[in-house]
Structures are given as structure tokens and as C-alpha cells.
Design an enzyme around this catalytic site. Sequence first.
Site, PDB file in Angstrom:
ATOM      1  N   ASP A   1     -71.704  19.899 -37.867  1.00  0.00           N
ATOM      2  CA  ASP A   1     -72.616  19.127 -38.714  1.00  0.00           C
ATOM      3  C   ASP A   1     -73.537  20.061 -39.483  1.00  0.00           C
ATOM      4  OD1 ASP A   1     -72.011  16.302 -38.132  1.00  0.00           O
ATOM      5  OD2 ASP A   1     -72.471  16.920 -36.074  1.00  0.00           O
TER       6      ASP A   1
ATOM      7  N   HIS B   1     -68.768  18.680 -41.514  1.00  0.00           N
ATOM      8  CA  HIS B   1     -69.380  17.462 -42.064  1.00  0.00           C
ATOM      9  C   HIS B   1     -70.614  17.896 -42.839  1.00  0.00           C
ATOM     10  CE1 HIS B   1     -71.408  13.344 -40.955  1.00  0.00           C
ATOM     11  NE2 HIS B   1     -71.225  13.476 -42.235  1.00  0.00           N
TER      12      HIS B   1
ATOM     13  N   MET C   1     -73.713  17.293 -44.675  1.00  0.00           N
ATOM     14  CA  MET C   1     -74.803  16.366 -44.962  1.00  0.00           C
ATOM     15  C   MET C   1     -75.832  17.121 -45.810  1.00  0.00           C
ATOM     16  SD  MET C   1     -74.826  14.595 -41.248  1.00  0.00           S
ATOM     17  CE  MET C   1     -73.833  15.939 -40.585  1.00  0.00           C
TER      18      MET C   1
ATOM     19  N   MET D   1     -76.356  20.474 -42.175  1.00  0.00           N
ATOM     20  CA  MET D   1     -77.421  19.652 -42.776  1.00  0.00           C
ATOM     21  C   MET D   1     -78.410  20.556 -43.497  1.00  0.00           C
ATOM     22  SD  MET D   1     -78.230  17.073 -39.634  1.00  0.00           S
ATOM     23  CE  MET D   1     -76.934  16.468 -38.544  1.00  0.00           C
TER      24      MET D   1
ATOM     25  N   ASP E   1     -67.886   8.534 -36.841  1.00  0.00           N
ATOM     26  CA  ASP E   1     -68.894   9.500 -36.395  1.00  0.00           C
ATOM     27  C   ASP E   1     -70.220   8.762 -36.246  1.00  0.00           C
ATOM     28  OD1 ASP E   1     -70.461  11.734 -35.925  1.00  0.00           O
ATOM     29  OD2 ASP E   1     -70.271  12.543 -37.967  1.00  0.00           O
TER      30      ASP E   1
END
Length: 221
Positions: A34, A65, A67, A36, A174
Site C-alpha cells: 500500500d 496499490h 493511493m 500512500m 481490499d
Amino acid sequence: MIRRLAPSVLNADLAQLADQVRLVEDAADWVHLDIMDGRFVPNLTFGPPVVAALRPHTGRYLDCHLMVEDPEALLPALAEAGANGVSMHVEPLDDPGRALAAAAGHGLDAGLALKPGTPLDRVLPFMDRVDLVLPMTVEPGFGGQEFDQRVLPKLAAAHRAIVASGRPIALQVDGGVNATTLPRCLAAGADTFVVGTAIFGADDPAAAAKAFRELIGGGDG
Ligand code: DX5
Ligand code: ZN
């Protein structure tokens, strides 16, 4: 039937990232990372250098992922770091087609992610080129949130769109995926399951990952 378990290390002990991945590696098809930026979401994690640092420690597919407000800017460094796939949120993209082409141009599998309130219509024009669709079942940013079951009809609609496309598009879920909610996602057509705190918050993450792998069935292809 391809089905994948993608443990998310967001709530693992990040000071021991390689060891944490090793704990769940036997059960994991993908490792979910993740990324971010503290702007698209109110949390800040890590970026390409950490992906590069992890790369020599696992042979697993690294599923990133993103973000972030500007995912395209990260693509060259992520490809260089050894990432395998990227999921870009459709909300900040002014031209998702260009972003998908850029990811593919860097040799990355290219996915589109949606926040819970973002309509599926935003990704339907790209079913001819996307490799993965991720309808988020929590607001992105943090692990340990409650599964939003209002997303299930969107998940089922995404599954129908994937079948209609005739293409091997992964349907990922998710957010709040656990032993209770996972079967509901499976029934809606999801095939790729991100599991964070239900694995790394368990007393025995390796055993938890193994149990999820058995619950999911199938295997990677
Ligand atoms: C949240 C992240 C998730 C998170 C999931 O924004 O995208 O991948 O790690 O954690 P759980 O499984 O605890 O909801
Ligand atoms: Zn995620």
C-alpha cells in the site's frame, strides 16, 4: 479457476518487512503493498525504495496499490524497483487510458481501483485494456476498518463486466476482508483477496494466511 491471496503488509511490523513477508509467503500468491502519499489519503507509507528493498527477499508477485494523487509519476521507479503490478485509483486520474498505457509501457500489469462511493462506470470504458479492477470495500488509507457491504453489488457488476469482456481481468477486493466477509466477496465474483489485519493482527500470521489460502481455494495461474 485462478484465485489469489494477497496479504497486505500495511499493518505488519514494517521494521521487519522481509521477515513478515517470509512468514506468509507459502500461502501468499501476491504480496500487496500500500503506497500512500498523505494527499490522496490521510496516511503516508512508503514508495519505490522500499519496494526495491523487499524485491530480493521474495519471489512473489508484488502488487502495488497506489493511493496517491499522481500515480503515473511513480511508474518508472516502481518498474525499476521490481514491482509486478500497479493499481491506480481512478478518482485523481484525468486520463485513465493514458495511465494504463504508461504502466503497460513500463512492463507493469495495470489495474484501476475505486473508492467505495465511486461508480463502476468510471472503469467500464477501460475493460479492453485493464488487467485488474479493485472496488475498495473501505475508504482507502488505513487497515483494520469495517467491510462496507454496500460495495457488494458493485463487485458483482464488475464481475459481470469482466465476464462480458472475455479478458483475464483480476477482480480484487481490499478492505475489511476476513473469514466472514471473504465468502461474500467470493460469491460476488472476486478472485483476488487482499487481507491485512486479519492476517498480521492474528496471533499466528503464518497460520492465518494458510487458513485464508484454504478458504479461497483454487490457485494462482
Ligand atoms: C487500506 C489498504 C488495505 C489495508 C487492508 O487503504 O488499501 O490494503 O491494508 O487492511 P485490512 O485487511 O485490515 O482492511
Ligand atoms: Zn490496499
